[in-house]
Enzyme design. Sequence first.
Site, mmCIF file in Angstrom:
data_model
loop_
_atom_site.group_PDB
_atom_site.id
_atom_site.type_symbol
_atom_site.label_atom_id
_atom_site.label_comp_id
_atom_site.label_asym_id
_atom_site.label_seq_id
_atom_site.Cartn_x
_atom_site.Cartn_y
_atom_site.Cartn_z
ATOM 1 C CG HIS A 150 -1.906 0.997 1.097
ATOM 2 N ND1 HIS A 150 -3.109 1.096 0.692
ATOM 3 C CD2 HIS A 150 -1.917 2.396 1.894
ATOM 4 C CE1 HIS A 150 -3.842 2.219 0.728
ATOM 5 N NE2 HIS A 150 -3.088 3.016 1.500
ATOM 6 C CE LYS A 171 -8.594 2.178 3.829
ATOM 7 N NZ LYS A 171 -8.813 3.616 3.199
ATOM 8 C CG ASP A 199 -11.602 3.808 6.349
ATOM 9 O OD1 ASP A 199 -11.011 4.821 6.927
ATOM 10 O OD2 ASP A 199 -11.400 3.766 5.202
ATOM 11 N NE ARG A 219 -8.896 11.034 8.805
ATOM 12 C CZ ARG A 219 -8.128 10.178 8.141
ATOM 13 N NH1 ARG A 219 -8.907 9.016 7.978
ATOM 14 N NH2 ARG A 219 -6.790 10.495 7.744
ATOM 15 C CB SER A 246 -7.742 5.476 7.443
ATOM 16 O OG SER A 246 -8.326 5.228 6.338
HETATM 17 N N1 URA Z 1 -5.433 6.658 2.598
HETATM 18 C C1 URA Z 1 -6.363 5.889 3.468
HETATM 19 O O1 URA Z 1 -6.856 4.895 2.942
HETATM 20 N N2 URA Z 1 -6.602 6.575 4.489
HETATM 21 C C2 URA Z 1 -5.970 7.578 4.953
HETATM 22 O O2 URA Z 1 -6.398 7.971 6.052
HETATM 23 C C3 URA Z 1 -5.011 8.139 4.096
HETATM 24 C C4 URA Z 1 -4.643 7.822 3.089
#
Ligand code: URA
Length: 437
Positions: A85, A190, A164, A171, A186
């Site tokens: 990621h 996932k 999220d 946010r 966050s």
């Molecule tokens: N990517 C995400 O999935 N969440 C965040 O808070 C920032 C970048």
Amino acid sequence: MRPGDVIQTKRDRGVLSPEQIGAFVSAAARLDGSGWEKYHLTALLMAIYLNGMVPDETAALTAAMANSGKRLDLSDLDGPKVDKHSTGGVGDKTSLILGPLAAACGVVVPMMSGRGLGHSGGTLDKLEAIPGFRVNLSEAELRAALRKVGLGMIGQTADVAPADKMLYALRDVTSTVESIPLITASILSKKLSEDISGLVMDVKCGAGAFMKTREQGRALADSIVNVGTANGLRMSAFITTMDVPLGRYVGNGLEVIESIETLKGNGPPDLTDLSVTLAARMVRLAGIAPDDASAEKQVRGALTSGTGLEVLRRCIEQQGGDPGVIDDYARLPSTGAITAVTADRAGYVVSMNAEKVGVAVRLLGGGRDRAEDAIDPAVGVIVRAKPGEHVGTKHVVFEVHHRGGPRVGAALDLLKESFAIGGAPPGSEPLVLEQVT
Ligand code: URA
């Protein structure tokens, strides 16, 4: 438990209990009359943004958010499951390259990616530039892709980490994105839902990243590695620079072309090397290679033999896309108009601001102003001269692919502002600044 009491604890710099965090996360997943409203959620987000969280709170928040929805169970699939990621950047198309390379080496890659955000691009938008490509696979279709190809590239389904989804949307509009505990929870909520055993993080820092400094990047990398490890993942993080665009192509369809060229062995060195480094770490975390050197040898082998490219071809086919794009870029969307931005004097390109390039592509229609906006996969920018390269007067610095319209002028102005020419080449900084584990 009264929401006001939970907010007050964090407002006064206290440590939230797992029960308080649990109440907040269940409310975010489903506002169900338990007394929490969106204004309570946003007040607590701001208190967390301002006062931070201790590691145990961040770990509890992450676990609660992951458990707020469906977690895949891929235990019936053979093979080690590892993902990568990136925290987001401009021209960052490594997922399209390293996913196939890692899968070609035997890693099973269930990759759940995001869309472009602000000036930064998103893997799903790039994949959807390929005619027919479907990112919204069902669980059964993902399982079939992983069995047949070793790689599935999908979006977050409605039932994965719903807390999220709500918190991220709040946010985004309340200036509480750039918070280390909130970003950690966050991202990892996932990733934990993918049922992977290992995760490689690319934490970007610099002008084109959410984390502007190396120190912020390191703090985020430490936080993600610690919480991921506490939740049972094998973790590695690289802190990499994002001051200038990665590679030369920025814009969804254009980035697909550069990814394919890279898998054909013709990629620019920065993009190729970073993709290989990250893929090699996936191979190592998967337990397929004992050390970095042998992992890198395997990944470079998949690049030079063309097996990585074949995995991409099969992935596109499996997900309903047109695999003919691999051999014929004319099958990808393109614009009729190209305008050059040129150097006004001779010299070296000494700097280039990735964020401005990313915003210019958004203005051309390649990114979104609001989450519901449609994007144009054909528009974008090719960087013909990067920092360190010499240009003559009128030499092309940016080739701008656009469709006309009122915002093209603003995009061209921004691109003109985004680079500087000087008399001597700038010092070069390594792309990988640090590794955490
Ligand atoms: N990517 C995400 O999935 N969440 C965040 O808070 C920032 C970048």
